[in-house]
Design a protein around this motif. Sequence first.
Motif, short mmCIF file in Angstrom:
data_model
loop_
_atom_site.label_atom_id
_atom_site.label_comp_id
_atom_site.label_asym_id
_atom_site.label_seq_id
_atom_site.Cartn_x
_atom_site.Cartn_y
_atom_site.Cartn_z
N ARG A 63 9.12 -36.19 -38.24
CA ARG A 63 8.25 -36.80 -39.24
C ARG A 63 6.77 -36.51 -38.96
O ARG A 63 5.90 -37.15 -39.54
CB ARG A 63 8.51 -38.30 -39.30
N GLY A 64 6.52 -35.57 -38.09
CA GLY A 64 5.15 -35.13 -37.85
C GLY A 64 4.34 -36.00 -36.91
O GLY A 64 3.11 -35.91 -36.89
N CYS A 65 5.01 -36.82 -36.13
CA CYS A 65 4.30 -37.66 -35.16
C CYS A 65 4.13 -36.91 -33.84
O CYS A 65 4.88 -36.00 -33.52
CB CYS A 65 5.08 -38.96 -34.93
N ARG A 66 3.14 -37.34 -33.09
CA ARG A 66 2.92 -36.83 -31.74
C ARG A 66 3.63 -37.77 -30.78
O ARG A 66 3.14 -38.86 -30.51
CB ARG A 66 1.43 -36.74 -31.43
N VAL A 67 4.78 -37.35 -30.29
CA VAL A 67 5.68 -38.24 -29.56
C VAL A 67 5.63 -37.96 -28.07
O VAL A 67 5.59 -36.81 -27.64
CB VAL A 67 7.13 -38.08 -30.07
N THR A 68 5.65 -39.04 -27.30
CA THR A 68 5.83 -38.97 -25.86
C THR A 68 7.11 -39.73 -25.53
O THR A 68 7.26 -40.89 -25.92
CB THR A 68 4.65 -39.61 -25.11
N GLY A 69 8.01 -39.07 -24.84
CA GLY A 69 9.24 -39.71 -24.39
C GLY A 69 9.20 -39.88 -22.89
O GLY A 69 8.89 -38.93 -22.17
N VAL A 70 9.48 -41.08 -22.42
CA VAL A 70 9.49 -41.33 -20.98
C VAL A 70 10.87 -41.85 -20.59
O VAL A 70 11.46 -42.68 -21.28
CB VAL A 70 8.38 -42.32 -20.55
N ASP A 71 11.38 -41.32 -19.48
CA ASP A 71 12.68 -41.73 -18.96
C ASP A 71 12.74 -41.28 -17.51
O ASP A 71 11.99 -40.38 -17.10
CB ASP A 71 13.82 -41.09 -19.76
N ARG A 72 13.64 -41.85 -16.74
CA ARG A 72 13.79 -41.43 -15.35
C ARG A 72 14.76 -40.25 -15.19
O ARG A 72 14.86 -39.67 -14.13
CB ARG A 72 14.22 -42.59 -14.47
N ASP A 73 15.46 -39.91 -16.27
CA ASP A 73 16.47 -38.85 -16.25
C ASP A 73 15.86 -37.52 -16.70
O ASP A 73 15.73 -37.25 -17.90
CB ASP A 73 17.63 -39.24 -17.16
N ALA A 74 15.51 -36.68 -15.73
CA ALA A 74 14.87 -35.39 -16.03
C ALA A 74 15.77 -34.49 -16.87
O ALA A 74 15.30 -33.78 -17.76
CB ALA A 74 14.48 -34.69 -14.73
N ALA A 75 17.07 -34.51 -16.61
CA ALA A 75 17.99 -33.67 -17.36
C ALA A 75 18.04 -34.07 -18.83
O ALA A 75 18.12 -33.20 -19.71
CB ALA A 75 19.39 -33.73 -16.74
N ALA A 76 17.98 -35.34 -19.11
CA ALA A 76 17.99 -35.81 -20.50
C ALA A 76 16.70 -35.42 -21.22
O ALA A 76 16.72 -35.10 -22.41
CB ALA A 76 18.19 -37.32 -20.56
N LEU A 77 15.60 -35.42 -20.50
CA LEU A 77 14.31 -35.10 -21.11
C LEU A 77 14.11 -33.60 -21.35
O LEU A 77 13.39 -33.22 -22.27
CB LEU A 77 13.17 -35.60 -20.21
N ALA A 78 14.73 -32.77 -20.54
CA ALA A 78 14.48 -31.32 -20.60
C ALA A 78 14.59 -30.74 -22.01
O ALA A 78 13.69 -30.01 -22.44
CB ALA A 78 15.40 -30.60 -19.62
N PRO A 79 15.63 -31.02 -22.78
CA PRO A 79 15.74 -30.42 -24.12
C PRO A 79 14.67 -30.92 -25.10
O PRO A 79 14.47 -30.31 -26.14
CB PRO A 79 17.12 -30.84 -24.61
N LEU A 80 13.99 -31.99 -24.78
CA LEU A 80 13.01 -32.58 -25.69
C LEU A 80 11.63 -31.96 -25.57
O LEU A 80 10.78 -32.14 -26.44
CB LEU A 80 12.91 -34.09 -25.45
N SER A 81 11.39 -31.24 -24.48
CA SER A 81 10.03 -30.76 -24.19
C SER A 81 9.49 -29.79 -25.23
O SER A 81 8.29 -29.62 -25.34
CB SER A 81 9.97 -30.15 -22.79
N ALA A 82 10.36 -29.17 -26.03
CA ALA A 82 9.90 -28.25 -27.07
C ALA A 82 9.30 -29.00 -28.27
O ALA A 82 8.52 -28.43 -29.01
CB ALA A 82 11.05 -27.37 -27.53
N MET A 83 9.66 -30.27 -28.45
CA MET A 83 9.20 -31.00 -29.62
C MET A 83 8.27 -32.17 -29.29
O MET A 83 7.67 -32.74 -30.20
CB MET A 83 10.39 -31.52 -30.42
N ALA A 84 8.18 -32.52 -28.02
CA ALA A 84 7.41 -33.71 -27.65
C ALA A 84 6.92 -33.58 -26.22
O ALA A 84 7.43 -32.79 -25.43
CB ALA A 84 8.29 -34.95 -27.78
N GLN A 85 5.95 -34.41 -25.91
CA GLN A 85 5.54 -34.53 -24.52
C GLN A 85 6.59 -35.40 -23.83
O GLN A 85 7.04 -36.40 -24.39
CB GLN A 85 4.17 -35.21 -24.43
N THR A 86 7.01 -35.00 -22.65
CA THR A 86 7.99 -35.79 -21.91
C THR A 86 7.44 -36.10 -20.53
O THR A 86 6.65 -35.33 -19.98
CB THR A 86 9.34 -35.04 -21.78
N LEU A 87 7.88 -37.21 -20.00
CA LEU A 87 7.43 -37.62 -18.69
C LEU A 87 8.60 -38.26 -17.94
O LEU A 87 9.19 -39.23 -18.44
CB LEU A 87 6.28 -38.62 -18.79
#
Length: 183
Positions: A45-69
């Motif tokens: 929807r065109g938002c600038r998203v940051t996703g935070v989680d302790r699971d690096a493997a779950a976050l990895a696929p998201l890094s192309a569309m959002a900032q992850t931490l």
Amino acid sequence: MSVPGHESLEASPWVRRWSQLVPAGARVLDVACGGGRHVRWFAQRGCRVTGVDRDAAALAPLSAMAQTLVADIENGPWPFDGQRFDAVVVTNYLWRALLPTLVASVADNGVLIYETFAEGNATVGRPVNPDFLLRPGELLQAVHGLRVVAYEDGFLAAPERFVQRIVAVRESPAGASPRRYPL
């Protein structure tokens, strides 16, 4: 038995319903985002998203569309100290000590969209630990200082679970035009 919502890539109906309050370009924080169903929803929807989680493997696929931490927000320092977001989204997660921090992270005119398990859930599935189940009215108390736009506390049939969910906004300073919250 799995926890409802954790296996799905589809955004929660509650989040979908209230995402109309989050305009394109908004800064969105998805807390304990797991596989990123809400990261995806808001990014599309065109938002600038940051996703935070302790699971690096779950976050990895998201890094192309959002900032992850990758961060352990329960045991480490809050990684967004002093930052405020146009939307803070939390689903299927409860760490009571973090509730005041999440509310403080909502910017002026920003929105908190929160949905998680409530007392009674132990009778139908996981989680069963009372540390992870909201007490009656607990979310209402937690958002003190925000305007509650919607709140529900009860049983959902499919999949069976007890939840509390809330949408609350931090209204702009006095004197601004009132915001409309379509139902």
